[in-house]
Design a protein around this motif. Structure first.
Motif, short mmCIF file in Angstrom:
data_model
loop_
_atom_site.label_atom_id
_atom_site.label_comp_id
_atom_site.label_asym_id
_atom_site.label_seq_id
_atom_site.Cartn_x
_atom_site.Cartn_y
_atom_site.Cartn_z
N GLY A 1 -12.18 5.90 -22.32
CA GLY A 1 -11.84 4.49 -22.13
C GLY A 1 -11.99 4.05 -20.69
O GLY A 1 -12.51 2.95 -20.41
N LEU A 2 -11.58 4.89 -19.76
CA LEU A 2 -11.68 4.54 -18.34
C LEU A 2 -13.13 4.45 -17.89
O LEU A 2 -13.48 3.61 -17.04
CB LEU A 2 -10.92 5.56 -17.50
N PHE A 3 -14.00 5.29 -18.44
CA PHE A 3 -15.40 5.19 -18.06
C PHE A 3 -16.08 4.00 -18.71
O PHE A 3 -17.08 3.50 -18.18
CB PHE A 3 -16.14 6.50 -18.40
N GLY B 1 -7.53 12.02 -14.40
CA GLY B 1 -7.25 11.53 -13.06
C GLY B 1 -8.50 11.08 -12.32
O GLY B 1 -8.51 10.02 -11.69
N LEU B 2 -9.56 11.86 -12.42
CA LEU B 2 -10.80 11.49 -11.74
C LEU B 2 -11.48 10.29 -12.41
O LEU B 2 -12.15 9.49 -11.75
CB LEU B 2 -11.75 12.69 -11.71
N SER B 3 -11.29 10.15 -13.73
CA SER B 3 -11.82 8.98 -14.42
C SER B 3 -11.10 7.72 -13.98
O SER B 3 -11.71 6.66 -13.79
CB SER B 3 -11.69 9.15 -15.95
N LEU B 4 -9.77 7.84 -13.81
CA LEU B 4 -9.00 6.71 -13.30
C LEU B 4 -9.45 6.34 -11.89
O LEU B 4 -9.58 5.14 -11.56
CB LEU B 4 -7.51 7.05 -13.30
N LEU B 5 -9.71 7.34 -11.07
CA LEU B 5 -10.19 7.09 -9.71
C LEU B 5 -11.54 6.38 -9.75
O LEU B 5 -11.80 5.45 -8.96
CB LEU B 5 -10.30 8.41 -8.95
N SER B 6 -12.41 6.78 -10.67
CA SER B 6 -13.72 6.12 -10.81
C SER B 6 -13.56 4.65 -11.16
O SER B 6 -14.22 3.78 -10.57
CB SER B 6 -14.54 6.82 -11.90
N ALA B 7 -12.67 4.37 -12.12
CA ALA B 7 -12.46 2.98 -12.53
C ALA B 7 -11.86 2.15 -11.39
O ALA B 7 -12.24 0.99 -11.19
CB ALA B 7 -11.55 2.94 -13.76
N LEU B 8 -10.94 2.75 -10.64
CA LEU B 8 -10.31 2.02 -9.53
C LEU B 8 -11.31 1.72 -8.42
O LEU B 8 -11.30 0.62 -7.84
CB LEU B 8 -9.13 2.84 -8.98
N ILE B 9 -12.17 2.68 -8.11
CA ILE B 9 -13.18 2.45 -7.07
C ILE B 9 -14.16 1.36 -7.50
O ILE B 9 -14.51 0.48 -6.72
CB ILE B 9 -13.91 3.76 -6.75
#
Length: 309
Positions: A106-108, A159-167
């Motif tokens: 979902g985050l991606f 966690g890294l997917s969330l970071l990708s979405a935030l960036i």
């Protein structure tokens, strides 16, 4: 009119390339599970991420573009809890390991929405940088997921997917005025076409992957996914725009058929062998995947009519 080479976005290949590298590094099952969850979340959000490119192509104003992006984001956020509710009675309550992959998928989808928005507003450098970082984070997350006996390792991927979405969201906000524009349902109207563009190659690859004797199916699928995603456009190309793509895809078709035939006749051994049929890399299976993806791209985006002189 756009030049033909402008229709190809090189960053479109970043995510499938990271999945391919993950599969080659021994994380084929993690890569397959992530892509399955990504596709499932895309389905639950009515393919709003892929539908954005179609919606943007018919919207001349930035306000309309922003409204479509916000609609897509709302649908994708709603799709994450819906996916958990659907998966719960199907076994998620017994094995919660799947949940981080669903959230990552979902985050991606959300990251893809911001990537499409950045490309639509003409900020190609930010779109490429954001998507490149996302591909790197995805590869790192899949590599850190671990295997059996490590139920909490997939949290790295989440966690890294969330970071990708935030960036990606940060890049979009820096571009300015992302929140301006009335929400519209253009992405919903584009859902049928987006569904075909999302599912045609994966759906046709499944029966091929189930053929007896094939190896390295995940890596092979990712090899085909790269040209499939690179060829995506909102509409079928015009004759003048499609000419160079047609030639390249026809070359891929011929090369895929020749390589597959040679690999089978000469019994070329699999590289990075593994006990699982989906792991490793097999030249015959990869050639079949590239052939299939090229044929799908020709059918969906190709145009063999003669252009205007």
């Amino acid at each position: 009119m756009k030049r033909p080479n402008r229709l190809i976005r090189i960053p479109d290949a970043f995510i499938p390339a990271s999945l391919l590298v993950a599969a080659l590094l021994g994380h084929a099952l993690n890569a397959a599970l992530f892509f399955t969850c990504y596709l499932a979340l895309s389905l639950l959000s009515l393919f709003s991420g892929d539908g954005l490119r179609i919606a943007f192509a018919s919207q001349p104003s930035l306000r309309g573009v922003r409204g479509s992006a916000r609609c897509a984001l709302l649908m994708q956020w709603l799709a994450i809890p819906v996916s958990a509710l659907i998966a719960w009675p199907l076994g998620l309550h017994k094995d919660p390991t799947l949940l981080p992959f669903l959230v990552a998928g979902g985050l991606f989808n959300i990251e893809h929405t911001f990537y499409e928005y950045l490309a639509a507003v003409g900020d190609d450098s930010s779109a490429a940088l954001s998507h490149g970082l996302s591909a790197l984070f995805l590869l790192t997350g899949l590599s850190l997921c671990g295997g059996e006996g490590m139920p909490f390792q997939p949290l790295w991927l989440t966690g890294l997917s969330l970071l990708s979405a935030l960036i990606a969201a940060l890049f979009s906000l820096i571009s300015g005025s992302f929140m301006k524009g009335r929400m519209n349902a253009r992405v919903i109207a584009a859902a049928p076409r987006a569904a075909i563009q999302s599912l045609l190659y994966p759906a046709l690859f499944v029966p091929i992957a189930l053929l007896p004797g094939l190896r390295g199916t995940v890596a092979a699928f990712c090899c085909g996914l790269i040209p499939w995603w690179l060829c995506q456009t909102p509409f079928r190309r015009t004759p003048s725009e499609a000419a160079s793509m047609n030639r390249a895809l026809l070359i891929c078709c011929v090369a895929g058929a020749l390589v597959a035939g040679a690999a089978r006749l000469l019994s070329v051994p699999a590289f990075i062998p593994d006990v699982h049929f989906y792991a490793g890399f097999d030249l015959f299976t990869a050639a079949l995947a590239v052939l299939l993806a090229s044929l799908c791209s020709l059918a969906l985006y190709g145009n063999f009519k003669r252009g205007e002189e």
